[in-house]
Design a protein around this motif. Structure first.
Motif, PDB file in Angstrom:
ATOM      1  N   ASN A 151       0.733  -1.209  -0.100  1.00 22.88           N
ATOM      2  CA  ASN A 151      -0.022   0.080  -0.317  1.00 22.88           C
ATOM      3  C   ASN A 151       0.874   1.339  -0.152  1.00 22.88           C
ATOM      4  OD1 ASN A 151      -2.909  -1.020   0.386  1.00 22.88           O
ATOM      5  ND2 ASN A 151      -1.774  -2.108   1.981  1.00 22.88           N
ATOM      6  N   ARG A 244      -5.027  -3.349  -7.983  1.00 26.73           N
ATOM      7  CA  ARG A 244      -4.228  -2.349  -7.265  1.00 26.73           C
ATOM      8  C   ARG A 244      -4.120  -0.984  -8.446  1.00 26.73           C
ATOM      9  NH1 ARG A 244       2.107  -2.359  -4.723  1.00 26.73           N
ATOM     10  NH2 ARG A 244       1.844  -0.066  -3.541  1.00 26.73           N
ATOM     11  N   ASN A 268      -2.846   5.512  -3.271  1.00 24.99           N
ATOM     12  CA  ASN A 268      -2.672   3.837  -3.509  1.00 24.99           C
ATOM     13  C   ASN A 268      -4.243   3.496  -3.394  1.00 24.99           C
ATOM     14  OD1 ASN A 268      -0.672   1.479  -4.074  1.00 24.99           O
ATOM     15  ND2 ASN A 268      -2.307   0.898  -2.574  1.00 24.99           N
ATOM     16  N   ASN A 270      -6.317  -0.482  -3.275  1.00 26.30           N
ATOM     17  CA  ASN A 270      -5.883  -1.930  -3.458  1.00 26.30           C
ATOM     18  C   ASN A 270      -7.230  -2.586  -2.790  1.00 26.30           C
ATOM     19  OD1 ASN A 270      -4.292  -4.114  -3.910  1.00 26.30           O
ATOM     20  ND2 ASN A 270      -3.108  -3.839  -2.249  1.00 26.30           N
ATOM     21  N   SER A 329      -4.927   4.365   0.413  1.00 30.69           N
ATOM     22  CA  SER A 329      -3.827   5.028   1.425  1.00 30.69           C
ATOM     23  C   SER A 329      -3.350   6.099   0.602  1.00 30.69           C
ATOM     24  CB  SER A 329      -2.623   4.157   1.726  1.00 30.69           C
ATOM     25  OG  SER A 329      -2.171   3.536   0.355  1.00 30.69           O
ATOM     26  N   TYR A 354      -4.208   5.704   5.791  1.00 36.60           N
ATOM     27  CA  TYR A 354      -4.564   4.293   5.746  1.00 36.60           C
ATOM     28  C   TYR A 354      -5.803   3.937   6.184  1.00 36.60           C
ATOM     29  CZ  TYR A 354      -3.916  -0.729   6.106  1.00 36.60           C
ATOM     30  OH  TYR A 354      -4.118  -2.119   5.997  1.00 36.60           O
ATOM     31  N   HIS A 356      -8.663   0.767   5.683  1.00 35.27           N
ATOM     32  CA  HIS A 356      -8.983  -0.485   5.566  1.00 35.27           C
ATOM     33  C   HIS A 356     -10.050  -1.070   5.810  1.00 35.27           C
ATOM     34  CE1 HIS A 356      -7.517  -4.879   6.634  1.00 35.27           C
ATOM     35  NE2 HIS A 356      -8.408  -4.959   5.513  1.00 35.27           N
TER      36      HIS A 356
END
Length: 780
Positions: A151, A244, A268, A270, A329, A354, A356
Motif C-alpha cells: 500500500n 491495485r 494507492n 488496493n 492510502s 490508511y 482499510h
C-alpha cells in the motif's frame, strides 16, 4: 461513510502538483536526444531515458544488489535505482526489493508484490519492531506500528531502498528505531521532458500497465513527474486476487542557489482477497496444539494443492466472496530545504492515511468438514477431516446453517512535521530538530450473517442488537514527539565522535463506546516518556577504508492491545514498554573494483513482546529479556568484461533468556550471492537468497520442557533477470527496454511461515512457486 469524510481528500495535492507541471515552456525543450539522455551525476556511466538505463560500458558499485557507504556509522545496505530497474519485478514492494540484504527475511506467499508480506524481519526483529520511512518520514499503524507493504510506493517511483541494521543516531526518528530502519527514497524528476509507457505480463494472470510523464526543467527552474499504473493479478494462491492502482506525483522548485521546495503526493488503492488469506493446514502439522504437534491427517495443502488459499464454495466461511478487503492510502508532504548561511534547514510538513475496510468468514480455513474448507451446522462435530472440536461450525442468531462472518474497518490519518537544523560549531557540526506526529484512528468490528447479505449478527443476548453484534468501536488519538540533539566532534581529520540525546514521548487516548474484549464503554489515556542516549565513533583509516563503533538505547510504546482490559492503568504489569541496548562494531572498504563490509552486534532486549495470530485476532506475550547476537558480511567485485559477483552472509542468534530457545520464525543463518552482467545493451543477473531452518512456534517437548515446534526447512530461492535496451532508434524508440524476470527459478515451495485458526489449529504459508514475467518500457 460519514466517518471517512472527516478526512480531507488525498487527491487535492496530487491535482495541485499536476497543475504545477502543466506549463509548456521548458528551458531545455530544444535539447537533442543525446543531450536528453545524459545524467546529472558525473560519476554515472548510465544514460537515462524516462527512467530506463542505457548502459555505456562497465557496471559500477551502484548496480550491485546492495552496496555500502564509507561514511556509515552502522551496517547499511543501499539498493539503488539501477538495481531496482534492472532486477526487480515491476510490482515489487519495498520488502521484496530489500529481501536480498543481509539478515533480512521476507515472506510473500501470494507472489512478489502481490499482497502484503507476512513475515518481513531484520535480524529477527519483526514488523513493528523496526522503523519504516518514506523520504525520511516515519510511517506505521496506529495499533501496533506495523506496515502494509503493498500500500505504499511502487518500484517505478523508488530511487533507493536502504536497510539500516541498527538504531541510528539521535537524529534517527521513528516509532521503533532499535530494530533498524528501512528507508524508501522516491526518485527525483528528470532534467528533460519524457513520457514513458511501461508494463508487464506474466504468471498468475498478472498484468501491469503504467505511464509516467516528466516535465523536464521548466523555465522557472522547476521540474516534476506524474506516474500512474494499474496492477491486476489472480495471485499464486486460490482466491487471492489483486486489483491495485497507484498514482504518484513529485515537483521540485529551486529558489536561487540555496533553497528548494519539494512537493510530493501518492495515492494507492488496493482491493481483492489478498489480505484475507490466512494460510492452510499441512501434514504432519494438522494438530490440536498439544504435544506431539503432529497428526496423521492430510492437510489442506496435500488435499487441495500447495496453492490453496480460499474456497470457491459459497457454503463455506472460507468462500473467497466473503473474504475480501479494500484499502485506500495516501502520502503527501511539502519540504522546504534551505541553506541560511550559518544554519541549514530542512522542514517537512506532511500527512498520510490508511483506510482499510474488510470482510471475512468467522474462521476462514477453520471449518469442521472437508479438511476445514466447509462448516457443518451449529452443534455439528464435523466429518473427522478436521481435529475434533477445533473446527468452527456455521450458525448465527438467524439459523444454524447461516454463514457467520465479520466486517471491520481501521481508518487512520496522520498529520506531522519534521524539522531538522544543523550548523558548524567549533570542531564539528551541531544537529538538532524535532518530529511531531498526531494520528487520529477509528477501529470497528462487528459480527455479521453472510446468508442474509451481511446483516448484523447479535451473538450476545441483550436489548440492543447493534451493540450485541459489535466487537469493538474505538476512536483514538496517538501523539508522538521526538526532539533530538547531537554533535559530530571531529577529533582529528579521520576520527569523529558523535554523542546525542533523543527524548521520546508517546501519548495514546482511546474513547470507545465498545472496547474490544471488555465490551464496555471506555475513556482512558496514558503517556510514556524516555530519554534515549546514543554515541558512535567513526574512523576513516584510509580514503578507501573506514570503521565504526556504535552504542544506543531503544524504546517502543505499548501496542493498542494493552487497553483491551478492564483496568488499563494496571495492564503494563503484564505488557510493559519494550526497550533495548544496542552495540555494534563494523568496518567498510571499497575501491573502484571491490566493496566489502562486515560487522558484529549485540542487542539486549527488555520486555520483548511476542505476537501470535489466532484467526483474525493477534495476541501478545511478554517474553521478558531476550538477547540478539550476530555477525554480518557482504561484498561485491567487478571481475571484468561486464561481469560482477555479489555475496552476503549473516549469523543471527536471538534467544529468550528464560528458556535459551531461539525466537520463533527467526533462522540463525541467511546468505545471498550471485552474478551480474551489464555491458552494451544487455544486462542481467542470477541471484540466490538462502534462509536457514526456523520454527513456526514454541511449545513443550515430551518432558514438558519449553521447545521449538513446527520445523520450517531451509530454502534457497533463485531469481533471474534479463534485459535488452535499444541504444538506437528503429521499430521502437531509442531507449526502449524489453525484459524477463523469473522469481523462484527452481520452484522451491517449502513451508515458510506459520499462523493458526481461531481455535488454534496451525496454518502455514508456503513459498510462492515460480513466476515468470515479461516487461517492457517505451520512452517517447
Amino acid at each position: 461513510m460519514l466517518l471517512h469524510r472527516r478526512f480531507p481528500s488525498p487527491t487535492l495535492l496530487a491535482l495541485a502538483l499536476a497543475s504545477a507541471m502543466l506549463p509548456s515552456v521548458h528551458a531545455t525543450d530544444a535539447a537533442t536526444p543525446a543531450d536528453a539522455a545524459t545524467t546529472t551525476a558525473a560519476s554515472d556511466h548510465v544514460k537515462n531515458l524516462a527512467g530506463i538505463h542505457v548502459v555505456a560500458t562497465a557496471p559500477r558499485v551502484a548496480e550491485m544488489p546492495t552496496h555500502v557507504s564509507l561514511k556509515a556509522i552502522e551496517p547499511k545496505s543501499i539498493i539503488d535505482q539501477a538495481y531496482i530497474d534492472n532486477n526487480a519485478m515491476p510490482m515489487d514492494s519495498y520488502s521484496s526489493i530489500a529481501a536480498l540484504a543481509p539478515s533480512v527475511v521476507d515472506v510473500e506467499p501470494n507472489g512478489p508484490g502481490l499482497g502484503n508480506n507476512k513475515g518481513f524481519t531484520i535480524r529477527g526483529m519483526s514488523d513493528g519492531q523496526y522503523n519504516l520511512t518514506m523520504d525520511g518520514i516515519p510511517v506505521g499503524d496506529s495499533n501496533d506500528f506495523t506496515h502494509h507493504s503493498s500500500n505504499y510506493f511502487m518500484p517505478q517511483d523508488l530511487g533507493q531502498v536502504v536497510v539500516d541494521r541498527g538504531p541510528g543516531q539521535a537524529s534517527t526518528i521513528g516509532y521503533a528505531t532499535f530494530g533498524g530502519t528501512v528507508s524508501m527514497q522516491t526518485r527525483d524528476p528528470l532534467a528533460h521532458t519524457t513520457t514513458e509507457v511501461y508494463g508487464g505480463f506474466g504468471s498468475f494472470a498478472t498484468r501491469l500497465a503504467g505511464v509516467k510523464f516528466n516535465t523536464g526543467t521548466l523555465s522557472n527552474g522547476g521540474s516534476g513527474y506524474l506516474d500512474y499504473r494499474q496492477l491486476r493479478s489472480d495471485g499464486y494462491l486460490s482466491g487471492a486476487t489483486v486489483d491495485r492502482s497507484n498514482l504518484a506525483a513529485k515537483f521540485v522548485q529551486p529558489f536561487g542557489d540555496a533553497t528548494t521546495l519539494t512537493m510530493l503526493a501518492m495515492r494507492n488503492t488496493n482491493g481483492g482477497s489478498n489480505a484475507a488469506i490466512v494460510g492452510a493446514t499441512s501434514y504432519p502439522y494438522v494438530s490440536d496444539g498439544n504435544y506431539p504437534y503432529t497428526s496423521g491427517m492430510p492437510g489442506q495443502m496435500q488435499v487441495f494443492g500447495q496453492r490453496y488459499g480460499l474456497s470457491n464454495d459459497p457454503h463455506s466461511q472460507a468462500y473467497t466472496g466473503y473474504n475480501y478487503d479494500h484499502f485506500n492510502s495516501d502520502f503527501e508532504y511539502v519540504d522546504l530545504a534551505s541553506d541560511l548561511g550559518a544554519v541549514t534547514l530542512d522542514n517537512k510538513l506532511y500527512t498520510y492515511s490508511y483506510y482499510h475496510r474488510g470482510w471475512n468468514g468467522l474462521d476462514p480455513n477453520g471449518g469442521n468438514m472437508d479438511y476445514g474448507q466447509l462448516s457443518g451446522p451449529a452443534g455439528s462435530i464435523g466429518d473427522g477431516t478436521f481435529p475434533a472440536g477445533l473446527g468452527t461450525p456455521n450458525g448465527t442468531a438467524y439459523g444454524d446453517n447461516n454463514i457467520p462472518g465479520q466486517k471491520m474497518y481501521l481508518l487512520y490519518r496522520n498529520w506531522g512535521d519534521l524539522l531538522r537544523l544543523s550548523q558548524s560549531l567549533g570542531p564539528g557540526e551541531l544537529g538538532y530538530g524535532v518530529w511531531a506526529n498526531k494520528q487520529l484512528y477509528h477501529r470497528y468490528e462487528a459480527e455479521i450473517d453472510f446468508s442474509l447479505g451481511g446483516a448484523l449478527n447479535p451473538v450476545l443476548k441483550g436489548s440492543d442488537p447493534v451493540t450485541q453484534a459489535t466487537d469493538r468501536r474505538i476512536d483514538g488519538t496517538f501523539w508522538v514527539i521526538q526532539p533530538y540533539l547531537q554533535y559530530a566532534w571531529h577529533i582529528t581529520d579521520q576520527l569523529t565522535f558523535t554523542p546525542g540525546l533523543k527524548y521520546v514521548t508517546f501519548k495514546r487516548h482511546d474513547v470507545a463506546p465498545i472496547q474490544q474484549k471488555v465490551r464496555t464503554a471506555f475513556d482512558y489515556s496514558q503517556t510514556w516518556k524516555k530519554v534515549l542516549p546514543s554515541f558512535d565513533l567513526h574512523y576513516a583509516i584510509t580514503p578507501e577504508w573506514s570503521a565504526y563503533l556504535q552504542a544506543a538505547e531503544g524504546y517502543l510504546a505499548p501496542n493498542e492491545n494493552q487497553y483491551y482490559v478492564s483496568n488499563p492503568s494496571t495492564a503494563n504489569q503484564g505488557l510493559q514498554t519494550e526497550s533495548t541496548k544496542n552495540y555494534q562494531l563494523g568496518s567498510s572498504w571499497q575501491n573502484g573494483t571491490w566493496s566489502l563490509s562486515g560487522d558484529v552486534y549485540a542487542i539486549n532486549f527488555s520486555n520483548q513482546i511476542s505476537s501470535r495470530k489466532v484467526g483474525k485476532e493477534t495476541f501478545f506475550t511478554n517474553l521478558g529479556g531476550t538477547r540478539y547476537r550476530g555477525a554480518e558480511v557482504e561484498g561485491s567485485v567487478y571481475v571484468g568484461d561486464g561481469f560482477s559477483l555479489y555475496a552476503n552472509a549473516s549469523y543471527n542468534k536471538a534467544t529468550v533468556n528464560k528458556t535459551g530457545l531461539q525466537l520463533k520464525k527467526v533462522p540463525k543463518t541467511t546468505a545471498a550471492g550471485g552474478i551480474l552482467y551489464h555491458a552494451g545493451p544487455f544486462s542481467g543477473s542470477l541471484l540466490a537468497k538462502h534462509l536457514g531452518v526456523s520454527y513456526g512456534d514454541t511449545g513443550v517437548d515430551a518432558s514438558g520442557n519449553p521447545a521449538l515446534i513446527y520445523r520450517l526447512p531451509a530454502v534457497t530461492l533463485v531469481n533471474l533477470s534479463l534485459n535488452y535496451t535499444m541504444q538506437h532508434g528503429g521499430l521502437l524508440p531509442r531507449g526502449s527496454r524489453l525484459g524477463l524476470r523469473v522469481s523462484n527459478l527452481t520452484n522451491q515451495t517449502p513451508l515458510i511461515d506459520e499462523t493458526s485458526t481461531a481455535n488454534g489449529v496451525p496454518l502455514f504459508y508456503a513459498v510462492a512457486g515460480r513466476s515468470v514475467m515479461g516487461t517492457f518500457s517505451l520512452p517517447f
